[in-house]
Enzyme design. Structure first.
Site, PDB file in Angstrom:
ATOM      1  N   HIS A 262      -1.919  -8.769   2.224  1.00  0.00           N
ATOM      2  CA  HIS A 262      -1.595  -7.488   2.865  1.00  0.00           C
ATOM      3  C   HIS A 262      -2.689  -7.111   3.865  1.00  0.00           C
ATOM      4  O   HIS A 262      -2.680  -7.586   4.991  1.00  0.00           O
ATOM      5  CB  HIS A 262      -1.415  -6.414   1.790  1.00  0.00           C
ATOM      6  CG  HIS A 262      -0.825  -5.127   2.282  1.00  0.00           C
ATOM      7  ND1 HIS A 262      -0.185  -5.002   3.494  1.00  0.00           N
ATOM      8  CD2 HIS A 262      -0.783  -3.881   1.728  1.00  0.00           C
ATOM      9  CE1 HIS A 262       0.235  -3.758   3.652  1.00  0.00           C
ATOM     10  NE2 HIS A 262      -0.124  -3.058   2.594  1.00  0.00           N
TER      11      HIS A 262
ATOM     12  N   ARG B 111       3.279  -3.835  17.878  1.00  0.00           N
ATOM     13  CA  ARG B 111       1.882  -3.477  17.628  1.00  0.00           C
ATOM     14  C   ARG B 111       0.943  -4.548  18.192  1.00  0.00           C
ATOM     15  O   ARG B 111      -0.170  -4.243  18.625  1.00  0.00           O
ATOM     16  CB  ARG B 111       1.650  -3.286  16.124  1.00  0.00           C
ATOM     17  CG  ARG B 111       2.490  -2.164  15.504  1.00  0.00           C
ATOM     18  CD  ARG B 111       2.340  -2.133  13.993  1.00  0.00           C
ATOM     19  NE  ARG B 111       2.803  -3.391  13.393  1.00  0.00           N
ATOM     20  CZ  ARG B 111       2.663  -3.688  12.107  1.00  0.00           C
ATOM     21  NH1 ARG B 111       2.097  -2.823  11.282  1.00  0.00           N
ATOM     22  NH2 ARG B 111       3.114  -4.841  11.647  1.00  0.00           N
TER      23      ARG B 111
ATOM     24  N   SER C   1       0.825  -1.213   0.000  1.00  0.00           N
ATOM     25  CA  SER C   1       0.000   0.000   0.000  1.00  0.00           C
ATOM     26  C   SER C   1       0.856   1.257   0.000  1.00  0.00           C
ATOM     27  O   SER C   1       0.604   2.199  -0.771  1.00  0.00           O
ATOM     28  CB  SER C   1      -0.953  -0.002   1.200  1.00  0.00           C
ATOM     29  OG  SER C   1      -0.246  -0.140   2.420  1.00  0.00           O
TER      30      SER C   1
ATOM     31  N   ASP D 182      -1.581  -8.447  12.946  1.00  0.00           N
ATOM     32  CA  ASP D 182      -2.849  -9.005  12.489  1.00  0.00           C
ATOM     33  C   ASP D 182      -3.360 -10.130  13.386  1.00  0.00           C
ATOM     34  O   ASP D 182      -4.545 -10.469  13.327  1.00  0.00           O
ATOM     35  CB  ASP D 182      -2.701  -9.538  11.062  1.00  0.00           C
ATOM     36  CG  ASP D 182      -2.324  -8.439  10.090  1.00  0.00           C
ATOM     37  OD1 ASP D 182      -3.009  -7.401  10.091  1.00  0.00           O
ATOM     38  OD2 ASP D 182      -1.349  -8.603   9.344  1.00  0.00           O
TER      39      ASP D 182
ATOM     40  N   HIS E 273       6.767 -12.718  10.157  1.00  0.00           N
ATOM     41  CA  HIS E 273       6.868 -11.413   9.498  1.00  0.00           C
ATOM     42  C   HIS E 273       8.117 -11.415   8.639  1.00  0.00           C
ATOM     43  O   HIS E 273       9.123 -12.043   8.982  1.00  0.00           O
ATOM     44  CB  HIS E 273       6.930 -10.287  10.531  1.00  0.00           C
ATOM     45  CG  HIS E 273       6.764  -8.919   9.953  1.00  0.00           C
ATOM     46  ND1 HIS E 273       7.810  -8.218   9.403  1.00  0.00           N
ATOM     47  CD2 HIS E 273       5.666  -8.124   9.836  1.00  0.00           C
ATOM     48  CE1 HIS E 273       7.365  -7.047   8.978  1.00  0.00           C
ATOM     49  NE2 HIS E 273       6.079  -6.965   9.215  1.00  0.00           N
TER      50      HIS E 273
END
Length: 424
Positions: free
Chosen positions: A258, A312, A228, A358, A303
């Site tokens: 994504h 996060r 993005s 996520d 990741h």
């Protein structure tokens, strides 16, 4: 890379932040972001000009054929000022970690989480904003929140394509050039961005407002190489306007590799509950994970760059421990967090067995009533707009050229380096 150059930050932040967490700033106190940038841009232009003059011919790294075929992973080829991702420490926004941002950025009067407006000021200027500067941005964004009637009409007819809505807004530089529609609720200029956003979604829950402040902050930026962010940069480099650039980025964000990742996590967790109920034992969970690994991966774990638990993820976990510790789905997420990493380590093939952002976000959204998973990409896009627009400002300010890397055919590579069937 060890962040030695940021070793001064703890002492600096301690001096800048009083015991009641009020932020003071040695930088210009103007609440006009454009005025602040007018001072900063010429200095940054000169700094980069001098740096390139002295070092422009130096090599940053080497490119291998595997990198070219492997999605350009590991190639240092992009300037992105607003954030940098470290394998051990996670994302830093203008040098600040997420915990540091939570500590030093301005907050709402009754809130604990940082205001995304404050983060945007930090991303654009590199400075920690004052409360007055963050409040000025809240009011500025609120004044720009009214939609033209042609956009509201389009929204009603085509409600499933967020990127299309952004594209339609590019028709006019100023919304004031068209009559604004009155049927879509507008924001309250006395409230912050996250409060208004939550209210416009139809919710009246202070905890959800706090979650939105956290969510919109931590998802805002993640270096420039992700799909993005890179897409916005690429399209923007052709001098497409910010709406068209952002719309292109949203289309990239909607890909399952994504921005849809947290949905896949939720679906996987719900399958576990459907098969074993809400009280899943460790043995049942291990068996389910083993079955998952036979045909794929555990969604939300691993990741491309990080080699530790995503910060996060951790800040979302702390939010959940504080506000929904007894939620069955959160308990399952916590149990997965204790079981999956050791299992992945035992495989001996996984570089990063830890959860990423996520693995947690969808659970929080579900708890507070945001049940429509297809909307999660929109939330991600709203947040990511902060980082990519801040970077686009600097791309224009520094006059970065259109992005145009050189491409090669497989035949050209074989001719230059030899084919796989070449006799040694």
């Amino acid at each position: 890379m060890i962040w030695k150059k940021w070793a001064w930050l703890p002492d600096y932040l301690e001096n800048q932040i009083s015991k009641d967490s009020e932020v003071t700033s040695p930088w210009p106190s103007s609440t006009d972001l454009k005025e602040v940038l007018k001072c900063k841009i010429p200095k940054e232009q000169e700094r980069i000009k001098n740096f390139r003059k002295s070092n422009g011919d130096k090599k940053v790294g080497d490119i291998t054929i595997d990198m070219m075929y492997g999605g350009m992973r590991g190639i240092n080829a992009l300037v992105w000022e607003t954030s940098e991702l470290d394998a051990e420490e996670g994302i830093r926004f203008r040098g600040l970690t997420i915990p540091e941002c939570q500590k030093c950025l301005p907050k709402a009067p009754c809130g604990c989480e940082p205001l995304p407006e404050g983060l945007f000021w930090l991303l654009v200027t590199g400075d920690i904003p004052t409360e007055e500067q963050a409040e000025a941005l809240s009011k500025e964004w609120s004044c720009r929140s009214k939609l033209p009637d042609y956009v509201t009409s389009f929204l009603k007819r085509h409600s499933k394509r967020c990127s299309s809505h952004v594209t339609t807004s590019s028709c006019y530089d100023s919304f004031e050039q068209r009559k604004c529609g009155a049927e879509i609720k507008c924001s309250d200029s006395s409230k912050d961005w996250s409060y208004n956003f939550t209210e416009m979604m139809g919710f009246d829950n202070p905890e959800l407002v706090e979650l939105m402040r956290l969510y919109l902050t931590i998802h805002s930026d993640h270096e420039g190489g992700n799909v993005s962010a890179h897409t916005v940069h690429l399209v923007g480099s052709a001098l497409s306007d910010p709406y068209l650039s952002m719309a292109a980025g949203l289309n990239g964000l909607a890909g399952p590799l994504h921005g849809l990742a947290n949905q896949e996590v939720l679906v996987w967790l719900q399958k576990i509950q459907k098969e074993h109920g809400k009280d899943v034992t460790d043995d049942q969970l291990k068996a389910f994970i083993t079955k998952t690994l036979k045909t794929g991966v555990v969604p939300g774990y691993g990741h491309a760059i990080l080699r530790k638990t995503d910060p996060r993820y951790m800040c979302q976990r702390e939010f959940a421990l504080k506000n929904l510790p007894d939620d069955p789905l959160f308990k399952l997420v916590s149990k997965v967090y204790t079981i999956v990493p050791p299992m992945l380590k035992d495989l001996g093939k996984v570089k990063n067995p830890w959860p990423n952002v996520d693995a947690h976000s969808g659970v929080l959204l579900q708890y507070y009533g945001l049940k429509e998973m297809n909307f999660y990409t929109v939330l991600f896009g709203v947040s990511r707009a902060l980082g990519v627009m801040a970077s686009l400002i600097w791309a224009r300010a520094l006059g970065l050229p259109i992005e145009r890397p050189k491409s090669l055919t497989t035949n050209a590579l074989i001719k230059a380096y030899g084919g796989c069937d070449k006799k040694k």
